[in-house]
Design an enzyme around this catalytic site. Sequence first.
Site, PDB file in Angstrom:
ATOM      1  CB  SER A 145      -0.917  -0.001   1.224  1.00 20.71           C
ATOM      2  OG  SER A 145      -1.941   0.951   0.975  1.00 20.71           O
ATOM      3  CG  ASP A 306      -2.576   3.996  -1.337  1.00 21.62           C
ATOM      4  OD1 ASP A 306      -3.321   3.954  -2.423  1.00 21.62           O
ATOM      5  OD2 ASP A 306      -2.727   3.269  -0.452  1.00 21.62           O
ATOM      6  CG  ASP A 308      -2.880  -0.653  -2.653  1.00 21.96           C
ATOM      7  OD1 ASP A 308      -2.659   0.442  -2.067  1.00 21.96           O
ATOM      8  OD2 ASP A 308      -3.617  -1.659  -2.094  1.00 21.96           O
ATOM      9  CG  ASP A 310      -5.675   0.662  -0.375  1.00 20.31           C
ATOM     10  OD1 ASP A 310      -4.775   1.658  -0.407  1.00 20.31           O
ATOM     11  OD2 ASP A 310      -5.523  -0.550   0.420  1.00 20.31           O
ATOM     12  NE  ARG A 311      -4.092   3.938   3.556  1.00 15.89           N
ATOM     13  CZ  ARG A 311      -3.664   4.100   4.699  1.00 15.89           C
ATOM     14  NH1 ARG A 311      -3.471   5.347   5.263  1.00 15.89           N
ATOM     15  NH2 ARG A 311      -3.445   3.071   5.681  1.00 15.89           N
TER      16      ARG A 311
END
Length: 547
Positions: A145, A306, A308, A310-311
């Site tokens: 991440s 970020d 990957d 996911d944020r």
Amino acid sequence: MASRAGTPALPQDLVDLTALLDAYYDLAPDLADPAQRVAFGTSGHRGTSLNASFNDAHIAAITQAIIEYRAGQGITGPVYLGKDTHALSEPAQNTALEVLAANGVHVLIDARHGYTPTPALSHAILSHNRGRTQELADGIVVTPSHNPPSDGGFKYNPPHGGPADSDATGWIANRANELLADGLRGVRRIQLADALAAGTTGKFDFLSGYVDDLPTVLDLDAIRNAGVRIGADPMGGASVDYWGEIAERHHLDLTVINPLVDPQWAFMTLDWDEKIRMDCSSPSAMASLIAKLSGGAPFDVATGNDADADRHGIVTPDAGLMNPNHYLAVAIQYLYTHRAQWPATASVGKTLVSSSIIDRVAADLGRDLVEVPVGFKWFVPGLLSGEGVFGGEESAGASFVKRDGSVWTTDKDGILLALLAAEITAVTGKSPSQLYGALTEKFGSPSYARIDAAATREQKAALAKLSAADVTATELAGEAITAKLTEAPGNGAPIGGLKVTTENAWFAARPSGTEDVYKIYAESFKGPEHLAQVQAEAKALVDAVIS
């Protein structure tokens, strides 16, 4: 000496990629050291090859353990396998592929030889499994991440598409450590060239599957028709090719800011602790994007993701980088009033360390609030069933269902939440930060912060096992305590710590999984001075109980 947080990285800040990659293959874990064993946190196994916590042996063992786990669960469909842009992600994906192919597992890798955001992998799993009861798919995403460039990560997503629960990760970690202790004799493996040529190895277009389906979850027509100007910064991560395709396929006024992929992340500004970290919720890590907007860059909204994706990080011209809690409150208020097909009884999901302004927004909407422990896995059942159409974390991770109420992803989706900011701007004519200002006028303006407090391993263990009866205090910062929680009110699951609430404030204390500290999250609707009082009394209260 002045902090370098928010300033550009210097050569001495960069990881030695040759040493990092050599260590991945050359170092073997010493299982006598707990830090070198396989251990799954809320987002998989993470570590670095340089201290023998993320190496070829770890990944081979974890992959074999996942194969045995899925066989025991009767999971016989394909494994979707993706990676992000961290330097250790490609060798780890190769290791996994060698083990998967040797075991005859049908595995699908990216058809474009590119990078796969976590939400695109979740979306692929769910799309495959929709309407099926047999041959169900699951997935592995190789990512740490937002962690620094030296780190690697390895995460398993079962057929529900979201992060694996603790029962699954516990079994996988234990089996992986058994395989390591036995010298990997139980691991089947073939050469990479043979694995790539195996009849069980196939290709999948993660990008098209995700990007082409976006109109089912977002009002892209509104964004296009309003001419919202979007600046999207992939921050050197897996979303890099996705943003350009989103712009082209959906005809949006979207500029990809800095499409560079550099496994050293030399272009980054340093995070709060002077480390390179791709945390799109951090003002220090996002300093360059914030400066672009404040310097007059022609965007109505700018976003960051970020590594990957996911944020999400949301930057507006009038306020800069939004606090993740503030954006969650705006997103909830907007979505529940602009998704006519969503069930009228669907609840609002949040983690118990997220801002309680969300509680007030949910109550005003007439919606039940489901407050769960930290970890996105707790939102999976609701997103799948449609009973929980939105789930969000204070750390800038969230997802929600499609416009018709069916599931979109069951993992965090930073691309989705970034595009939602553009939809909100298009439909309301106001920036998300302006809308948050309106919420504070109605519900009050909370002060929120997280601090760390020193704790031994024994004290952290004591905190994780607290019961409400262990807390004898009746007041917090001048207000009567209204609840002492060691289980989440939304699902009764242990929170691994303590949360204490009053009418206008709360704090939560949780042990860190990686450092000798515990984290104190706190909030007050009575201003920064009251927040500081809450924090001080929270630390004294917790220290008294665990010492």
